[in-house]
Design an enzyme around this catalytic site. Structure first.
Site, PDB file in Angstrom:
ATOM      1  N   HIS A  12      72.296 -11.276 -17.077  1.00  0.00           N
ATOM      2  CA  HIS A  12      72.058 -10.201 -16.514  1.00  0.00           C
ATOM      3  C   HIS A  12      71.817 -10.153 -14.987  1.00  0.00           C
ATOM      4  O   HIS A  12      71.162  -9.177 -14.490  1.00  0.00           O
ATOM      5  CB  HIS A  12      71.190  -9.036 -17.333  1.00  0.00           C
ATOM      6  CG  HIS A  12      69.941  -9.334 -17.253  1.00  0.00           C
ATOM      7  ND1 HIS A  12      69.150  -9.022 -18.514  1.00  0.00           N
ATOM      8  CD2 HIS A  12      69.025  -9.906 -16.398  1.00  0.00           C
ATOM      9  CE1 HIS A  12      67.756  -9.326 -18.364  1.00  0.00           C
ATOM     10  NE2 HIS A  12      67.623  -9.761 -17.056  1.00  0.00           N
ATOM     11  N   HIS A  59      62.583  -4.795 -15.386  1.00  0.00           N
ATOM     12  CA  HIS A  59      62.017  -5.598 -14.123  1.00  0.00           C
ATOM     13  C   HIS A  59      61.218  -4.604 -13.365  1.00  0.00           C
ATOM     14  O   HIS A  59      61.426  -4.412 -12.183  1.00  0.00           O
ATOM     15  CB  HIS A  59      63.177  -6.149 -13.377  1.00  0.00           C
ATOM     16  CG  HIS A  59      64.237  -6.867 -14.369  1.00  0.00           C
ATOM     17  ND1 HIS A  59      65.204  -6.429 -14.966  1.00  0.00           N
ATOM     18  CD2 HIS A  59      64.333  -8.183 -14.428  1.00  0.00           C
ATOM     19  CE1 HIS A  59      65.776  -7.398 -15.694  1.00  0.00           C
ATOM     20  NE2 HIS A  59      65.421  -8.455 -15.200  1.00  0.00           N
ATOM     21  N   HIS A 193      66.650 -20.293 -15.156  1.00  0.00           N
ATOM     22  CA  HIS A 193      66.286 -19.813 -13.635  1.00  0.00           C
ATOM     23  C   HIS A 193      64.776 -19.787 -13.509  1.00  0.00           C
ATOM     24  O   HIS A 193      64.008 -19.299 -14.360  1.00  0.00           O
ATOM     25  CB  HIS A 193      67.118 -18.555 -13.505  1.00  0.00           C
ATOM     26  CG  HIS A 193      66.765 -17.303 -13.970  1.00  0.00           C
ATOM     27  ND1 HIS A 193      66.748 -17.145 -15.292  1.00  0.00           N
ATOM     28  CD2 HIS A 193      66.399 -16.370 -13.239  1.00  0.00           C
ATOM     29  CE1 HIS A 193      66.500 -15.949 -15.806  1.00  0.00           C
ATOM     30  NE2 HIS A 193      65.984 -15.436 -14.351  1.00  0.00           N
ATOM     31  N   GLU A 240      63.447 -15.253 -20.845  1.00  0.00           N
ATOM     32  CA  GLU A 240      64.291 -14.284 -21.047  1.00  0.00           C
ATOM     33  C   GLU A 240      65.109 -14.478 -22.178  1.00  0.00           C
ATOM     34  O   GLU A 240      65.579 -13.751 -22.739  1.00  0.00           O
ATOM     35  CB  GLU A 240      65.248 -13.644 -19.850  1.00  0.00           C
ATOM     36  CG  GLU A 240      64.499 -13.112 -18.724  1.00  0.00           C
ATOM     37  CD  GLU A 240      65.240 -12.715 -17.585  1.00  0.00           C
ATOM     38  OE1 GLU A 240      64.870 -11.818 -17.000  1.00  0.00           O
ATOM     39  OE2 GLU A 240      66.459 -12.893 -17.269  1.00  0.00           O
TER      40      GLU A 240
HETATM   41 FE   LIG Z   1      65.949 -10.369 -15.870  1.00  0.00          FE
END
Ligand SMILES: [Fe+2]
Length: 301
Positions: A12, A59, A193, A240
């Site tokens: 996302h 977030h 990431h 995530e």
């Molecule tokens: Fe995220």
């Protein structure tokens, strides 16, 4: 009876949303990413789910760091796009399905998964970017959505095993809902990431691809992967990926992999995507009444 017909795993990345919103999808850098979702949009257009459950993480948009629920289920009528610093994304308000959401809350909580019930919430790129990648840019969105926000921003996030088992409880909840609804569940976030610190920019394609293989072939083993392994191999934000295990837990043990796409990078993130079907549930066609009800609900909204 409602049923889960398929699961979608999808990164996302916020920059994907910005590329869409600013008309950059044809630029070579972004075309590489968006071209990978052309078959997915086709699949979704043909599949036409009645409802989507989207597992994502907030977030610090809807929840500040003052309150960080581990699992928060959206039971509202609608969810406006959140302002993440540049104004809300120009995407339609996400319509909810309060009936099915309340039923899931009841079933899952009585099954001893202590969800937070959310009756008012804005949704950020974690939810709207995967929606764009699978549905394109329609207005309104073609089906109602039940958001399930998972804490992966503040230690300690839930374990992969807990997520996998929650997926199973969600499936049980969906299958005890009397209306004949075809439900697609999304697991979003990742893949590898890390956005800050000495290892910022880390991408581990080998780990990501093995994760995608494991989702299809051996999700139980994948569910035992400890947090430290995600952190070490996939970077701090790679955690995530535990959210994909909620989606996978809601599917059959044996799934049919329909499509997979992987590319690096998009912004500073690996982009991974997979579509898995529950073959038996997928085959059963929706009743006429359900199709009509969905049309009526969308028309009324
Ligand atoms: Fe995220």
């Amino acid at each position: 009876m409602a049923r889960i017909i398929a699961g979608v795993g999808c990164s996302h990345v916020p920059a994907i949303g910005a590329a869409l919103d600013n008309g950059k999808t044809e630029e070579p850098y972004w075309k590489r990413v968006f071209s990978g979702f052309v078959p997915s949009k086709q699949w979704m257009a043909e599949t036409k789910p009645d409802v989507c459950i989207v597992v994502y993480n907030d977030h610090a948009s809807a929840f500040s760091m003052d309150i960080v629920p581990t699992f928060a289920l959206g039971c509202a009528d609608e969810y406006p796009p959140a302002d993440e610093g540049w104004g809300p994304r120009p995407v339609p308000v996400v319509k909810g399905h309060p009936g099915l959401a309340a039923h899931i809350a009841q079933s899952v909580i009585l099954d001893e998964f202590d969800l937070t019930v959310v009756n008012k919430m804005e949704v950020d790129h974690g939810l709207t970017v995967p929606m764009n990648l699978l549905f394109g840019q329609p207005n309104p969105w073609p089906c109602p959505v039940i958001p399930l926000a998972v804490n992966v921003v503040l230690y300690p996030p839930p374990t992969g095993k807990r997520c996998f088992n929650l997926g199973k409880a969600i499936r049980k909840a969906v299958e005890s809902y009397p209306e004949d609804l075809r439900v697609v569940i999304f697991g979003t976030g990742g893949m590898s990431h890390q956005i800050s610190g000495q290892r910022a920019g880390l991408i581990n394609s080998k780990f990501d691809k093995a994760f995608l293989d494991g989702l299809v072939e051996n999700p139980k083993k994948l569910a035992r992967k400890p947090h430290l392994e995600y952190m070490r191999e996939a970077g701090a934000e790679g955690i995530e990926m535990v959210m994909w295990l909620i989606m996978r837990g809601a599917l059959d043990e044996e799934v049919k992999e329909k499509y997979r796409f992987y590319t690096v990078p998009a912004s500073n993130t690996a982009v991974g995507h997979i579509i898995m079907e529950n073959p038996r549930a997928m085959k059963k066609k929706p009743g006429k009444k359900t199709a009509q009800k969905t049309q009526e609900r969308l028309a009324a909204e």
